[in-house]
Design a protein around this motif. Structure first.
Motif, PDB file in Angstrom:
ATOM      1  N   ARG A   1       0.673  -1.229   0.040  1.00  9.35           N
ATOM      2  CA  ARG A   1       0.059  -0.039  -0.015  1.00  9.35           C
ATOM      3  C   ARG A   1       0.704   1.347   0.150  1.00  9.35           C
ATOM      4  N   GLN A   2       1.186   1.618  -1.178  1.00 12.36           N
ATOM      5  CA  GLN A   2       1.762   3.001  -1.275  1.00 12.36           C
ATOM      6  C   GLN A   2       0.952   4.121  -2.058  1.00 12.36           C
ATOM      7  N   ASN A   3       1.473   5.497  -1.525  1.00 15.53           N
ATOM      8  CA  ASN A   3       0.676   6.590  -2.205  1.00 15.53           C
ATOM      9  C   ASN A   3       1.632   7.777  -2.015  1.00 15.53           C
ATOM     10  N   ALA A   4       1.321   8.642  -2.793  1.00 18.04           N
ATOM     11  CA  ALA A   4       2.218   9.921  -2.897  1.00 18.04           C
ATOM     12  C   ALA A   4       1.205  11.065  -3.219  1.00 18.04           C
ATOM     13  N   PHE A   5       1.827  12.258  -2.609  1.00 14.66           N
ATOM     14  CA  PHE A   5       0.968  13.536  -2.648  1.00 14.66           C
ATOM     15  C   PHE A   5       1.814  14.766  -2.641  1.00 14.66           C
ATOM     16  N   THR A   6       1.454  15.809  -3.272  1.00  9.48           N
ATOM     17  CA  THR A   6       2.192  17.223  -3.490  1.00  9.48           C
ATOM     18  C   THR A   6       2.101  17.918  -2.264  1.00  9.48           C
ATOM     19  N   ALA A   7       3.231  18.524  -1.724  1.00 10.07           N
ATOM     20  CA  ALA A   7       3.188  19.258  -0.652  1.00 10.07           C
ATOM     21  C   ALA A   7       4.131  20.596  -0.997  1.00 10.07           C
ATOM     22  N   ALA A   8       3.556  21.631  -0.576  1.00 10.18           N
ATOM     23  CA  ALA A   8       4.513  23.008  -0.432  1.00 10.18           C
ATOM     24  C   ALA A   8       4.924  23.311   0.766  1.00 10.18           C
ATOM     25  N   TRP A   9       4.140  22.846   1.821  1.00  7.01           N
ATOM     26  CA  TRP A   9       4.523  23.111   3.132  1.00  7.01           C
ATOM     27  C   TRP A   9       5.491  22.360   3.698  1.00  7.01           C
ATOM     28  N   VAL A  10       6.859  22.373   3.478  1.00  7.23           N
ATOM     29  CA  VAL A  10       7.956  21.379   4.031  1.00  7.23           C
ATOM     30  C   VAL A  10       8.931  22.499   4.141  1.00  7.23           C
ATOM     31  N   MET A  11       9.702  22.222   5.525  1.00  5.36           N
ATOM     32  CA  MET A  11      10.659  23.271   5.898  1.00  5.36           C
ATOM     33  C   MET A  11      11.721  22.336   6.622  1.00  5.36           C
ATOM     34  N   GLN A  12      12.969  22.763   6.777  1.00  8.23           N
ATOM     35  CA  GLN A  12      14.023  22.322   7.574  1.00  8.23           C
ATOM     36  C   GLN A  12      13.686  23.026   8.876  1.00  8.23           C
ATOM     37  N   VAL A  13      13.855  22.084   9.959  1.00  8.02           N
ATOM     38  CA  VAL A  13      13.601  22.770  11.407  1.00  8.02           C
ATOM     39  C   VAL A  13      14.754  22.575  12.346  1.00  8.02           C
ATOM     40  N   SER A  14      15.629  21.623  11.799  1.00 10.49           N
ATOM     41  CA  SER A  14      16.891  21.523  12.678  1.00 10.49           C
ATOM     42  C   SER A  14      18.164  21.033  11.700  1.00 10.49           C
ATOM     43  N   PHE A  15      19.292  21.398  12.396  1.00 11.63           N
ATOM     44  CA  PHE A  15      20.553  20.998  11.794  1.00 11.63           C
ATOM     45  C   PHE A  15      21.201  19.722  12.228  1.00 11.63           C
ATOM     46  N   ASP A  16      20.650  19.699  13.759  1.00 11.59           N
ATOM     47  CA  ASP A  16      21.404  18.417  14.357  1.00 11.59           C
ATOM     48  C   ASP A  16      20.472  17.785  15.445  1.00 11.59           C
ATOM     49  N   PRO A  17      19.686  16.970  15.150  1.00 11.63           N
ATOM     50  CA  PRO A  17      19.919  16.169  13.807  1.00 11.63           C
ATOM     51  C   PRO A  17      19.036  16.763  12.979  1.00 11.63           C
ATOM     52  N   LEU A  18      19.368  16.643  11.638  1.00 12.88           N
ATOM     53  CA  LEU A  18      18.870  17.081  10.553  1.00 12.88           C
ATOM     54  C   LEU A  18      17.187  16.588  10.420  1.00 12.88           C
ATOM     55  N   MET A  19      16.345  17.748  10.487  1.00 10.10           N
ATOM     56  CA  MET A  19      15.013  17.492  10.559  1.00 10.10           C
ATOM     57  C   MET A  19      14.085  18.291   9.686  1.00 10.10           C
ATOM     58  N   LEU A  20      12.982  17.685   9.086  1.00 11.29           N
ATOM     59  CA  LEU A  20      12.294  18.494   8.273  1.00 11.29           C
ATOM     60  C   LEU A  20      10.903  18.206   8.744  1.00 11.29           C
ATOM     61  N   ALA A  21       9.726  19.459   8.659  1.00 13.29           N
ATOM     62  CA  ALA A  21       8.527  19.436   9.002  1.00 13.29           C
ATOM     63  C   ALA A  21       7.961  19.434   7.852  1.00 13.29           C
ATOM     64  N   ILE A  22       6.463  18.655   7.616  1.00 17.57           N
ATOM     65  CA  ILE A  22       6.002  18.464   6.617  1.00 17.57           C
ATOM     66  C   ILE A  22       4.399  18.653   6.978  1.00 17.57           C
ATOM     67  N   SER A  23       3.876  19.456   6.248  1.00 20.37           N
ATOM     68  CA  SER A  23       2.269  19.636   6.512  1.00 20.37           C
ATOM     69  C   SER A  23       1.502  18.744   5.676  1.00 20.37           C
ATOM     70  N   ILE A  24       0.503  17.773   6.493  1.00 15.13           N
ATOM     71  CA  ILE A  24      -0.512  17.062   5.902  1.00 15.13           C
ATOM     72  C   ILE A  24      -1.755  16.903   6.273  1.00 15.13           C
ATOM     73  N   ASN A  25      -2.618  16.963   5.315  1.00 14.80           N
ATOM     74  CA  ASN A  25      -4.284  16.790   5.672  1.00 14.80           C
ATOM     75  C   ASN A  25      -4.342  15.368   6.329  1.00 14.80           C
ATOM     76  N   PRO A  26      -4.854  15.463   7.664  1.00 14.43           N
ATOM     77  CA  PRO A  26      -5.074  14.321   8.264  1.00 14.43           C
ATOM     78  C   PRO A  26      -6.579  13.433   7.598  1.00 14.43           C
ATOM     79  N   LYS A  27      -7.134  14.041   6.813  1.00  9.48           N
ATOM     80  CA  LYS A  27      -8.347  13.370   6.365  1.00  9.48           C
ATOM     81  C   LYS A  27      -7.908  12.581   5.008  1.00  9.48           C
ATOM     82  N   HIS A  28      -6.473  12.684   4.576  1.00  9.68           N
ATOM     83  CA  HIS A  28      -6.055  12.004   3.259  1.00  9.68           C
ATOM     84  C   HIS A  28      -5.570  10.749   3.920  1.00  9.68           C
ATOM     85  N   TYR A  29      -5.665   9.767   2.785  1.00 10.53           N
ATOM     86  CA  TYR A  29      -5.249   8.383   2.619  1.00 10.53           C
ATOM     87  C   TYR A  29      -3.954   8.527   3.063  1.00 10.53           C
TER      88      TYR A  29
END
Length: 159
Positions: free
Chosen positions: A26-54
């Motif tokens: 079960r795999q899926n993919a979606f387009t996101a524009a709300w992605v950003m780096q939030v930490s250097f150490d450890p390297l972390m990204l934040a992703i905004s996602i609609n909780p209603k989506h599969y």
């Protein structure tokens, strides 16, 4: 009401990405524009996602995802993965990242991520993810959100 908010938020610089998620077959993919780096150490990204989506269900189950960076000439990919549809990954070349999450082979680069935690953000959830691997795949310049016009239909949401 904020006058012309839909135009003003396009002035915030950020890219356009395809987020790959999956659990086994079960795999899926979606387009996101709300992605950003939030930490250097450890390297972390934040992703905004609609909780209603599969995809959100798959992300919660697996705890892993990929952030695939799109090129300026890949607007059609952003549009394709931005629509809800079954089997939208068919016809594209995918490979498994170290985590098992799907990587879009056509992307400029990808980040393989493991979810650290979630936070509420209005009608979305923020998944804060630790980057466990990353690689450059292709040459090009990244697609910016401001270059997509009203592809996401966001103009209707301001009001």
């Amino acid at each position: 009401m904020i006058e012309h908010a839909e135009m003003l938020v396009k002035q915030i610089s950020h890219g356009v990405y395809v987020i790959g998620v999956g659990v086994g077959e079960r795999q899926n993919a979606f387009t996101a524009a709300w992605v950003m780096q939030v930490s250097f150490d450890p390297l972390m990204l934040a992703i905004s996602i609609n909780p209603k989506h599969y995809s959100y269900q798959l992300l919660q189950e697996s705890g892993v995802c990929t952030v695939n960076v799109l090129a300026q000439d890949q607007y059609a990919l952003a549009e394709h993965f931005g629509r809800p549809a079954e089997a939208k990954m068919a016809g594209f070349q995918w490979k498994a990242a170290e985590s098992g999450a799907p990587v879009l082979s056509e992307s400029l680069a990808y980040f393989d991520c493991q979810v650290s935690h979630y936070a509420d953000a209005g009608d979305h959830k923020i998944a804060v993810c630790k980057v466990v691997a990353a690689a450059k795949l292709n040459q090009g310049k990244p697609l910016l959100y401001s270059q997509t016009g009203d592809m996401d239909g966001s103009a209707e949401l301001y009001g």
